[in-house]
Design an enzyme around this catalytic site. Structure first.
Site, PDB file in Angstrom:
ATOM      1  N   TYR A   1     -22.670  -8.760 -13.808  1.00  0.00           N
ATOM      2  CA  TYR A   1     -23.391  -9.967 -14.220  1.00  0.00           C
ATOM      3  C   TYR A   1     -23.894  -9.973 -15.658  1.00  0.00           C
ATOM      4  O   TYR A   1     -24.369 -10.999 -16.135  1.00  0.00           O
ATOM      5  CB  TYR A   1     -24.565 -10.246 -13.271  1.00  0.00           C
ATOM      6  CG  TYR A   1     -25.578  -9.124 -13.135  1.00  0.00           C
ATOM      7  CD1 TYR A   1     -26.491  -8.839 -14.141  1.00  0.00           C
ATOM      8  CD2 TYR A   1     -25.635  -8.362 -11.975  1.00  0.00           C
ATOM      9  CE1 TYR A   1     -27.422  -7.839 -14.014  1.00  0.00           C
ATOM     10  CE2 TYR A   1     -26.570  -7.348 -11.833  1.00  0.00           C
ATOM     11  CZ  TYR A   1     -27.448  -7.092 -12.848  1.00  0.00           C
ATOM     12  OH  TYR A   1     -28.381  -6.080 -12.727  1.00  0.00           O
TER      13      TYR A   1
ATOM     14  N   ASP B   1       0.828  -1.204   0.000  1.00  0.00           N
ATOM     15  CA  ASP B   1       0.000   0.000   0.000  1.00  0.00           C
ATOM     16  C   ASP B   1       0.865   1.258   0.000  1.00  0.00           C
ATOM     17  O   ASP B   1       0.534   2.255  -0.647  1.00  0.00           O
ATOM     18  CB  ASP B   1      -0.907   0.005   1.238  1.00  0.00           C
ATOM     19  CG  ASP B   1      -2.004  -1.046   1.150  1.00  0.00           C
ATOM     20  OD1 ASP B   1      -2.202  -1.601   0.055  1.00  0.00           O
ATOM     21  OD2 ASP B   1      -2.646  -1.311   2.182  1.00  0.00           O
TER      22      ASP B   1
ATOM     23  N   CYS C   1     -61.022  11.142   4.618  1.00  0.00           N
ATOM     24  CA  CYS C   1     -60.134  10.395   5.515  1.00  0.00           C
ATOM     25  C   CYS C   1     -58.697  10.886   5.306  1.00  0.00           C
ATOM     26  O   CYS C   1     -58.130  10.716   4.225  1.00  0.00           O
ATOM     27  CB  CYS C   1     -60.240   8.903   5.217  1.00  0.00           C
ATOM     28  SG  CYS C   1     -59.269   7.872   6.336  1.00  0.00           S
TER      29      CYS C   1
ATOM     30  N   ASP D   1     -26.856  -9.520  -3.137  1.00  0.00           N
ATOM     31  CA  ASP D   1     -27.807  -8.637  -2.466  1.00  0.00           C
ATOM     32  C   ASP D   1     -27.181  -7.253  -2.345  1.00  0.00           C
ATOM     33  O   ASP D   1     -26.520  -6.927  -1.360  1.00  0.00           O
ATOM     34  CB  ASP D   1     -28.159  -9.192  -1.088  1.00  0.00           C
ATOM     35  CG  ASP D   1     -29.434  -8.562  -0.548  1.00  0.00           C
ATOM     36  OD1 ASP D   1     -30.120  -7.868  -1.311  1.00  0.00           O
ATOM     37  OD2 ASP D   1     -29.739  -8.761   0.642  1.00  0.00           O
TER      38      ASP D   1
ATOM     39  N   LYS E   1     -34.822 -18.253  -5.053  1.00  0.00           N
ATOM     40  CA  LYS E   1     -34.522 -17.645  -3.758  1.00  0.00           C
ATOM     41  C   LYS E   1     -34.328 -18.739  -2.702  1.00  0.00           C
ATOM     42  O   LYS E   1     -35.149 -19.651  -2.582  1.00  0.00           O
ATOM     43  CB  LYS E   1     -35.664 -16.713  -3.325  1.00  0.00           C
ATOM     44  CG  LYS E   1     -35.980 -15.623  -4.332  1.00  0.00           C
ATOM     45  CD  LYS E   1     -34.838 -14.671  -4.558  1.00  0.00           C
ATOM     46  CE  LYS E   1     -34.620 -13.720  -3.430  1.00  0.00           C
ATOM     47  NZ  LYS E   1     -35.637 -12.675  -3.303  1.00  0.00           N
TER      48      LYS E   1
ATOM     49  N   GLU F   1     -25.664 -18.233 -11.755  1.00  0.00           N
ATOM     50  CA  GLU F   1     -24.892 -17.193 -11.076  1.00  0.00           C
ATOM     51  C   GLU F   1     -25.503 -16.944  -9.701  1.00  0.00           C
ATOM     52  O   GLU F   1     -26.720 -17.064  -9.531  1.00  0.00           O
ATOM     53  CB  GLU F   1     -24.917 -15.894 -11.884  1.00  0.00           C
ATOM     54  CG  GLU F   1     -24.395 -16.022 -13.303  1.00  0.00           C
ATOM     55  CD  GLU F   1     -24.717 -14.788 -14.129  1.00  0.00           C
ATOM     56  OE1 GLU F   1     -24.409 -13.669 -13.662  1.00  0.00           O
ATOM     57  OE2 GLU F   1     -25.286 -14.950 -15.232  1.00  0.00           O
TER      58      GLU F   1
END
Length: 672
Positions: A229, A37, A434, A121, A316, A117
């Site tokens: 992707y 670094d 309302c 998230d 999922k 793939e």
């Protein structure tokens, strides 16, 4: 001597840029640092000093530009060149088997490969490259348009500013997810805890929020990554999804290596089973697997539904479940008067977030589960997003427990609730009196997908209503700066922005205005179909029930709702007021000098690979000349425009129905 000196400086600058870009790629994409670094920082400082001394050699894509420093107060809305679709979700392997059956009906009995793939998230992004350089980055938004966050995206070091190699298209978009790895997220939270600040709730929301920070220097401090992707564009140099991933990786993008080709659905299931147990070892959040038809030609044959591609499916993983206590039940009133019961829970950690509330849906759901205050309940996130109660632990029910009695009157205006036959929800019929309904309709009206009024948010709408300044969305156009200034948290500039934002909304096109009106069951897609069919609001409100039902994809329920909306005197008055303010109530037709009516009344289906047109260009040519493009062959199809490798199922169906099959050359002759 002077020219030689400046050439030497330029060569040094270019060499340093190339070297630093390579080190960035090795470290952030390959996870293989080749210098320390400290050594990297020394070289970066040398480049910064040279660029500061010679501003004539400034390059917007220099590695020095990654440190941020740009302030963006308002993110410009930009239309996507190619729409960003969402994905259909599946929760069982049976769903995927059914999906394959639907695919084979369109393509015929062909050998299919799939690309598997991991579903990351994060926050979706579309990044445009021209001649190998990053020029723009746009959030997903509503799929049609999003926010320009280019300055913030450039600070993410796994995103190349300049591409490697030379075999990339001149112009293309690359799609991916901006994610925050667990290690970086935990480090950020630890630093917040040490200074006494509230930690972030979860990596996904933190990554998404980072893209909208006004100071790109702050974004640069966050360890964000971008996992790519797909590639979108014309004349791409590959023929399959998997080859596209390989190409993107070779151009310098971070493409996860977990992706795999599956020869059949059994291999897809094996991939799913493996990652269902191993996903917890990954350095970032994933909630499923995305399965795509690998062949791009087959993808084009399958096409798209209203919101998602037919050639892809998201599987999922099973949702995480926890148990907690139901403390109370409250009731919310939506903008249409629909009543939603809400479970108020003892706070519990679930899938990375703190959950305190969950939807109970309706009275039938409460009765079915026999949910009672004081119960211990099992909660999960439906699709990993919305918490819901799925069961009650009856063994822990208190002895003095009483069944839940659903409310009979509106919790806001005390009007007696109604429940229409065949509907699950109760409704408050006090449509114009309302408060939550009135506020909700105005909030819907100003929302981004509707009138997109800058400077006006949901809280401000409630503030205006509670101060008796607005009673419907037409009242917004009468607001003055002097009326707004006395309100809480309102300064001169914010008041002026609000008034100017309302005024500017008169430029919003008719289809968005129609959606903004808040007609029940008329969402974005339906609003666009109605606007395109009727052209203006007057023609639409004169339409009969039968006429509306005959419009493509408009059923009786939607048609009846449209009729009822325009029958109400209050709505007629509001629309006339909106007209007087200049709101767009008719489609502004774009003049196409090349348009003709030669194909009017003809329906075409496009299939195969073409040499003189892209498929999109061919479809546009059909529509520009008065024709209609069909997604599938039926008795109503007049012609099939066929290229190389036409889908066998379409070929067979066209022959059975005796539908003429023409080439792109034949099609061009029809236009001449």
């Amino acid at each position: 001597m002077t020219n030689f000196f400046y050439m030497d400086v330029l060569n040094t600058i270019q060499k340093l840029r190339e070297e630093l870009n390579l080190h960035n790629y090795n470290y952030y994409v390959l996870d293989n640092a080749t210098i320390t670094d400290y050594e990297f920082d020394i070289k970066l400082k040398e480049l910064q000093d040279l660029e500061n001394a010679h501003p004539e050699y400034f390059d917007i894509n220099s590695p020095t530009q990654r440190v941020g420093g740009t302030i963006t107060k308002n993110f410009q809305t930009v239309a996507h060149r190619q729409r960003m679709y969402s994905l259909d979700n599946s929760y069982s392997k049976e769903d995927l088997l059914d999906w394959e059956v639907r695919i084979q009906k369109v393509l015929g009995n062909v050998n299919l490969q799939y690309t598997c793939e991991l579903k990351y998230d994060g926050a979706s992004i579309s990044i445009t490259y021209e001649n190998g350089k990053l020029v723009r980055a746009v959030t997903r938004g509503d799929g049609f348009q999003g926010d320009d966050v280019t300055n913030n995206i450039k600070t993410i070091r796994s995103i190349p500013l300049t591409l490697k190699g030379d075999n990339y298209p001149d112009k293309f978009d690359i799609r991916g997810e901006i994610i925050l790895p667990f290690a970086g997220f935990e480090k950020m939270n630890q630093e917040l805890i040490e200074i006494g600040e509230t930690p972030y709730s979860n990596p996904r929301n933190t990554a998404s929020g980072s893209l909208k920070l006004q100071d790109s220097t702050e974004v640069a401090k966050r360890p964000l990554e971008c996992l790519l992707y797909s590639v979108a564009g014309e004349k791409l140099p590959f023929t399959s999804q998997f080859d596209g991933l390989i190409a993107a990786r070779n151009w310098g993008f971070k493409v996860p290596k977990e992706a795999k080709i599956a020869a059949n659905l059994q291999e897809v299931f094996d991939f799913i089973d493996y990652w269902d147990t191993h996903r917890h070892k990954l350095p970032y959040e994933t909630d499923g697997v995305v399965v795509k038809v690998n062949s791009i030609q087959y993808q084009e044959e399958l096409g798209y539904k209203a919101k998602s591609p037919r050639w892809a499916m998201a599987y999922k993983f099973k949702s995480e479940q926890v148990s907690t206590q139901l403390k109370s039940i409250s009731y919310q009133v939506g903008r249409t008067g629909s009543i939603t019961p809400v479970a108020n829970l003892k706070a519990v950690q679930l899938a990375g977030t703190i959950v305190k509330r969950a939807s109970l849906h309706n009275a039938d759901q409460i009765k079915k589960l026999d949910i009672r205050v004081g119960d211990t309940v099992f909660v999960e996130k439906g699709g990993e997003i919305i918490p819901k109660i799925i069961a009650v632990d009856l063994a822990q029910r208190p002895e003095n427990s009483l069944p839940t009695q659903y409310i009979t009157h509106c919790p806001e205006c005390q009007t007696e609730l109604v429940r229409n036959e065949g509907e699950a929800n109760h409704y408050c019929p006090n449509f114009y009196g309302c408060p939550p309904q009135i506020i909700g309709r105005i909030q819907h009206f100003i929302s981004r997908k509707a009138m997109d009024i800058e400077g006006l948010g949901g809280e401000t709408v409630a503030l205006l209503f509670n101060n008796d300044l607005v009673h419907n969305y037409a009242d917004l156009y009468d607001l003055t700066v002097e009326q707004i200034l006395p309100l809480e948290r309102m300064a001169q500039k914010s008041a002026e922005n609000l008034v100017n934002g309302v005024k500017k909304s008169t430029e919003i096109p008719f289809e968005s205005v129609l959606y903004a009106l808040g007609i029940r069951y008329v969402g974005e897609t339906v609003a666009k179909k109605l606007a395109k069919h009727y052209k203006n609001i007057d023609a639409l409100r004169k339409a009969s029930l039968i006429e509306l039902i005959l419009v493509d994809e408009i059923g009786e329920r939607i048609a009846q709702s449209v009729i009822e909306f325009f029958e109400k005197e209050e709505n007629k008055i509001i629309i006339e007021r909106l007209k007087s303010y200049g709101v767009q109530f008719e489609i502004i037709e774009k003049i196409n000098l090349n348009a003709t009516t030669k194909l009017e009344g003809k329906t075409f289906v496009v299939s195969g690979v073409f040499t003189q047109f892209s498929r999109d260009e061919l479809k546009k040519a059909i529509e520009d000349n008065g024709g209609k493009v069909g997604s599938s062959i039926s008795a109503k199809t007049n012609y099939v425009v066929a290229g190389d490798n036409m889908g066998p199922a379409k070929l067979d169906k066209a022959n059975k129905l005796n539908i003429p099959i023409i080439s792109e050359t034949d099609f061009m002759s029809m236009l001449q």
